[in-house]
Design a protein around this motif. Structure first.
Motif, PDB file in Angstrom:
ATOM      1  N   ASN A  24    -101.976  35.467 -50.323  1.00 52.21           N
ATOM      2  CA  ASN A  24    -101.904  34.604 -49.144  1.00 52.21           C
ATOM      3  C   ASN A  24    -103.302  34.186 -48.710  1.00 52.21           C
ATOM      4  OD1 ASN A  24    -101.802  33.895 -46.232  1.00 52.21           O
ATOM      5  ND2 ASN A  24     -99.626  34.281 -46.525  1.00 52.21           N
ATOM      6  N   TRP A  69     -91.830  38.074 -58.338  1.00 48.68           N
ATOM      7  CA  TRP A  69     -92.740  36.957 -58.551  1.00 48.68           C
ATOM      8  C   TRP A  69     -92.487  35.837 -57.543  1.00 48.68           C
ATOM      9  CZ3 TRP A  69     -90.992  32.083 -59.553  1.00 48.68           C
ATOM     10  CH2 TRP A  69     -89.684  31.950 -60.005  1.00 48.68           C
ATOM     11  N   GLN A  70     -91.264  35.715 -57.063  1.00 47.36           N
ATOM     12  CA  GLN A  70     -90.945  34.686 -56.081  1.00 47.36           C
ATOM     13  C   GLN A  70     -91.646  34.954 -54.741  1.00 47.36           C
ATOM     14  OE1 GLN A  70     -86.703  35.011 -56.210  1.00 47.36           O
ATOM     15  NE2 GLN A  70     -86.508  33.555 -57.890  1.00 47.36           N
ATOM     16  N   GLY A  72     -94.603  36.281 -54.493  1.00 45.67           N
ATOM     17  CA  GLY A  72     -95.962  35.805 -54.705  1.00 45.67           C
ATOM     18  C   GLY A  72     -96.086  34.301 -54.558  1.00 45.67           C
ATOM     19  N   VAL A  73     -95.141  33.574 -55.113  1.00 38.56           N
ATOM     20  CA  VAL A  73     -95.140  32.112 -54.995  1.00 38.56           C
ATOM     21  C   VAL A  73     -94.976  31.707 -53.536  1.00 38.56           C
ATOM     22  CG1 VAL A  73     -93.867  30.006 -55.592  1.00 38.56           C
ATOM     23  CG2 VAL A  73     -94.318  31.742 -57.338  1.00 38.56           C
ATOM     24  N   LEU A  74     -94.086  32.372 -52.840  1.00 38.52           N
ATOM     25  CA  LEU A  74     -93.856  32.072 -51.432  1.00 38.52           C
ATOM     26  C   LEU A  74     -95.094  32.367 -50.584  1.00 38.52           C
ATOM     27  CD1 LEU A  74     -91.848  31.088 -49.343  1.00 38.52           C
ATOM     28  CD2 LEU A  74     -90.927  33.401 -49.220  1.00 38.52           C
ATOM     29  N   GLU A  75     -95.777  33.464 -50.878  1.00 45.83           N
ATOM     30  CA  GLU A  75     -97.002  33.800 -50.147  1.00 45.83           C
ATOM     31  C   GLU A  75     -98.121  32.795 -50.450  1.00 45.83           C
ATOM     32  OE1 GLU A  75     -97.786  36.153 -47.742  1.00 45.83           O
ATOM     33  OE2 GLU A  75     -95.608  36.308 -47.683  1.00 45.83           O
ATOM     34  N   ALA A  76     -98.191  32.315 -51.678  1.00 49.75           N
ATOM     35  CA  ALA A  76     -99.181  31.294 -52.027  1.00 49.75           C
ATOM     36  C   ALA A  76     -98.896  30.005 -51.259  1.00 49.75           C
ATOM     37  CB  ALA A  76     -99.165  31.038 -53.535  1.00 49.75           C
ATOM     38  N   TYR A  77     -97.655  29.596 -51.241  1.00 45.23           N
ATOM     39  CA  TYR A  77     -97.250  28.403 -50.495  1.00 45.23           C
ATOM     40  C   TYR A  77     -97.569  28.565 -49.009  1.00 45.23           C
ATOM     41  CZ  TYR A  77     -94.148  25.025 -48.264  1.00 45.23           C
ATOM     42  OH  TYR A  77     -93.641  24.021 -47.478  1.00 45.23           O
TER      43      TYR A  77
END
Length: 134
Positions: A24, A69-70, A72-77
């Protein structure tokens, strides 16, 4: 049968929480660089409006999280979008503050933001954990 909320909460191991916070933060830094350029082209009000429309996707997307892994993608977004919103919000705050009082306005803004986080988000996170573990 496992409830959906239990599945999403149990996906994250203790060791992964720090890594997700790092994801994040990293994407927040990247988002700051990206949204500075966006803000220079379209202005702070449009940047704030655009990112403000993207923010509600974050909590809604947790409904469909089924794999680590989802998260991680959500935290990146979330890092990208919140960086843009906060950057535009800060630029607007400085722009709208009278010339002699920006430090006081920024301090008051930060106080209100962090007070609301403590008085609103923390208790509701306890409620969510309670229902997820029930």
């Amino acid at each position: 049968m496992t409830r959906r909320s239990e599945t999403a909460v149990s996906l994250i191991e203790d060791k992964a929480v720090g890594a997700l916070a790092g994801v994040n933060t990293l994407f927040g830094l990247i988002g700051s660089v990206v949204f500075v350029r966006v803000m220079e082209r379209v202005g702070a009000p449009k940047t704030q409006a655009f990112t403000g429309l993207l923010i509600p996707i974050i909590p809604t997307a947790w409904i469909w999280v089924t794999a680590p892994w989802q998260v991680g993608v959500l935290e990146a977004y979330a890092g990208l979008v919140w960086a843009g919103y906060n950057l535009a919000n800060f630029a607007l705050l400085l722009e709208l503050t009278p010339g002699s009082h920006p430090p006081q306005a920024v301090a008051l803004y930060q106080t209100v933001v962090f007070t609301s986080a403590v008085t609103w988000e923390m208790p509701w996170s306890w409620v969510a954990v309670f229902f997820a573990s029930a």
